[in-house]
Enzyme design. Structure first.
Site, short mmCIF file in Angstrom:
data_model
loop_
_atom_site.label_atom_id
_atom_site.label_comp_id
_atom_site.label_asym_id
_atom_site.label_seq_id
_atom_site.Cartn_x
_atom_site.Cartn_y
_atom_site.Cartn_z
N ASP A 25 -10.89 -3.41 -3.12
CA ASP A 25 -10.52 -2.70 -1.88
C ASP A 25 -11.78 -2.46 -1.04
O ASP A 25 -11.97 -1.39 -0.47
CB ASP A 25 -9.78 -1.39 -2.16
CG ASP A 25 -9.11 -0.83 -0.90
OD1 ASP A 25 -9.12 -1.50 0.14
OD2 ASP A 25 -8.57 0.29 -0.97
N HIS A 43 -17.36 0.52 6.46
CA HIS A 43 -17.32 1.27 7.72
C HIS A 43 -18.76 1.54 8.15
O HIS A 43 -19.69 1.40 7.35
CB HIS A 43 -16.60 2.62 7.51
CG HIS A 43 -15.15 2.47 7.16
ND1 HIS A 43 -14.20 2.10 8.08
CD2 HIS A 43 -14.49 2.65 5.99
CE1 HIS A 43 -13.01 2.06 7.48
NE2 HIS A 43 -13.16 2.38 6.21
N HIS A 62 0.90 -1.16 0.00
CA HIS A 62 0.00 0.00 0.00
C HIS A 62 0.93 1.21 0.00
O HIS A 62 1.58 1.48 1.00
CB HIS A 62 -0.88 -0.03 1.25
CG HIS A 62 -1.77 1.16 1.39
ND1 HIS A 62 -3.15 1.07 1.45
CD2 HIS A 62 -1.48 2.48 1.49
CE1 HIS A 62 -3.66 2.29 1.57
NE2 HIS A 62 -2.68 3.16 1.61
N GLY A 96 -12.50 4.74 2.67
CA GLY A 96 -12.86 3.49 1.99
C GLY A 96 -14.34 3.35 1.72
O GLY A 96 -15.18 4.02 2.32
O1 DOR Z 1 -9.51 3.50 1.91
C1 DOR Z 1 -8.97 2.58 2.47
N1 DOR Z 1 -9.56 1.91 3.48
N2 DOR Z 1 -7.75 2.22 2.10
C2 DOR Z 1 -7.04 1.31 2.80
O2 DOR Z 1 -6.00 0.97 2.39
C3 DOR Z 1 -7.55 0.77 4.06
C4 DOR Z 1 -9.01 0.71 3.99
C5 DOR Z 1 -9.65 0.36 5.30
O3 DOR Z 1 -9.18 -0.58 5.95
O4 DOR Z 1 -10.63 0.98 5.66
#
Ligand code: DOR
Length: 399
Positions: free
Chosen positions: A279, A283, A180, A298
């Site tokens: 990816d 959340h 990363h 994310g």
């Molecule tokens: O946007 C992201 N969220 N990029 C990452 O590399 C980690 C990920 C996360 O774990 O929420």
């Protein structure tokens, strides 16, 4: 249950096959491929006319959040999202609590997966203890516990000396390092240097800039063993979306300039890019609102990925599309997957060019935040088969 898939367009890059063929799955394996196969007694028929039948898709970059973050995702919800998205195998990142830095944690995850998962899960071990960037993990032990790659995802190993030591220690293990890279261009350049010195197989996660791709091409020309992936969001959106929406459009690496999006699409078409990866980073709603500086980065990606890739790359030949989603990720991670040859595991994805509208409220994933919400996407997963079991069928895919 044994299944006969009839009338579909079989696309298997591993066999250079793109033709109308029937596919017989028996006892969890591919039993027969042919034209107009006769149904056997007791066999379920899946009528795939008008659809593409491919080796099961592999998402090599998923944040499953297990162990440690059940409010964001669980094995059950994440893998249900995976099969709805057409994925029969997902590789899950180690930024969990505890981190996947110890064989015991991996073994627990693998056994929990046997109980709860709707698809295959392959773990990615950490590069450093606690992903803290200081002490290399025991790569042979992690590999024996099932690790298919190593990454400190979300956290770049900042100290070049530690990274070099780690790469030397891991050299005897075939599983690649997945990097990363942030700040991206500088760290991609550094990682390519370490990869070339140590000869460790290297994979650059979620490439998002034109310059990263150029650096990668140059390194390959010098013989460095490096592969890379791109995400649906970096293939589609620019920084303008983050400027307009803030927290809900926050992601790492961030959304870039229009020229970068164009370069990524070109990189997929010209072969520079090896894999498409979502990816998937679920959340809670609270974490995706408010001050962008403190919001979580994310998006929920598994259930939109296939449609979003097709929207970004409408002219991509089916063979290349399938290769980026299964054959190549299987090769990079060393998985027994990515082929529909007789005897192969019966992992199959059936998809079609049918429009659908993204409704995050209907996601199986607990993560509901996606920049694709409300978008009409041109390609849809119709059915997903894992180990010969039909684990997902779209409502409008009638047998
Ligand atoms: O946007 C992201 N969220 N990029 C990452 O590399 C980690 C990920 C996360 O774990 O929420």
């Amino acid at each position: 249950m044994d299944i006969l898939i009839t009338g579909g367009r079989l696309v298997d890059p591993a066999a250079s096959l793109d033709a109308l063929r029937d596919l017989r799955l028996r006892a969890g394996r591919v039993a027969e491929i042919g034209e107009h196969l006769t149904p056997a007694t007791g066999e379920a028929i899946v009528d795939a006319r008008g659809a593409v039948v491919a080796p099961g898709f592999i998402d090599m970059h998923v944040h499953l959040r297990a162990p440690g973050f059940p409010e964001k995702e669980t094995i059950a919800t994440g893998t249900e999202a995976a099969v709805r998205g057409g994925f029969t195998t997902i590789a899950c990142m180690p930024n969990t609590k505890p981190a996947l830095d110890d064989p015991r944690v991996l073994l627990t995850l693998v056994s929990d997966a046997q109980r709860w998962a709707r698809c295959r899960i392959v773990p990615i071990g950490a590069i450093t203890r606690g992903r803290a960037g200081a002490q290399p993990c025991d790569y042979a032990a992690l590999s024996a516990a099932g690790a298919v790659a190593f990454s400190d995802d979300g956290d770049t190993v900042a100290d070049e000396g530690v990274l070099r030591e780690a790469a030397h220690l891991a050299a005897a293990v075939s599983a690649p390092f997945i990097a990363h890279c942030e700040p991206e261009d500088a760290i991609v350049a550094r990682d390519l240097r370490v990869a070339s010195e140590t000869k460790k197989a290297w994979h650059i996660a979620h490439v998002s800039t034109a310059l990263s791709l150029d650096l990668l091409r140059a390194a390959r020309e010098r013989g460095t063993h490096v592969t890379c992936e791109v995400t649906p969001h970096h293939l589609t959106f620019t920084k303008a979306l983050f400027d307009a929406r803030g927290a809900e459009a926050k992601v790492h690496p961030p959304l870039r300039e229009p020229a970068d999006v164009e370069a990524l699409r070109r990189g997929v078409r010209d072969g520079t890019v090896d894999a498409l990866a979502s990816d998937h980073a679920p959340h809670t709603p609270a974490e995706k609102t408010g001050d962008p500086a403190v919001a979580a980065p994310g998006f929920s990606g598994l259930e939109v990925a296939v449609g979003a890739y097709a929207a970004a790359l409408p002219d991509l030949p089916a063979m290349r599309f399938v290769e980026l989603l299964t054959t190549n990720p299987a090769r990079i991670l060393g998985l027994e997957a990515g082929s529909l040859a007789v005897g192969a595991r019966a992992d199959v994805t059936i998809f079609g060019d049918r429009q659908w509208t993204v409704d995050p409220a209907a996601f199986a994933s607990k993560g509901k935040c996606t920049p694709f919400a409300g978008r009409v996407l041109p390609r849809k997963v119709l059915a997903t088969i894992v180990g010969g079991a039909l684990v997902y069928r779209a409502q409008d895919f009638t047998p």
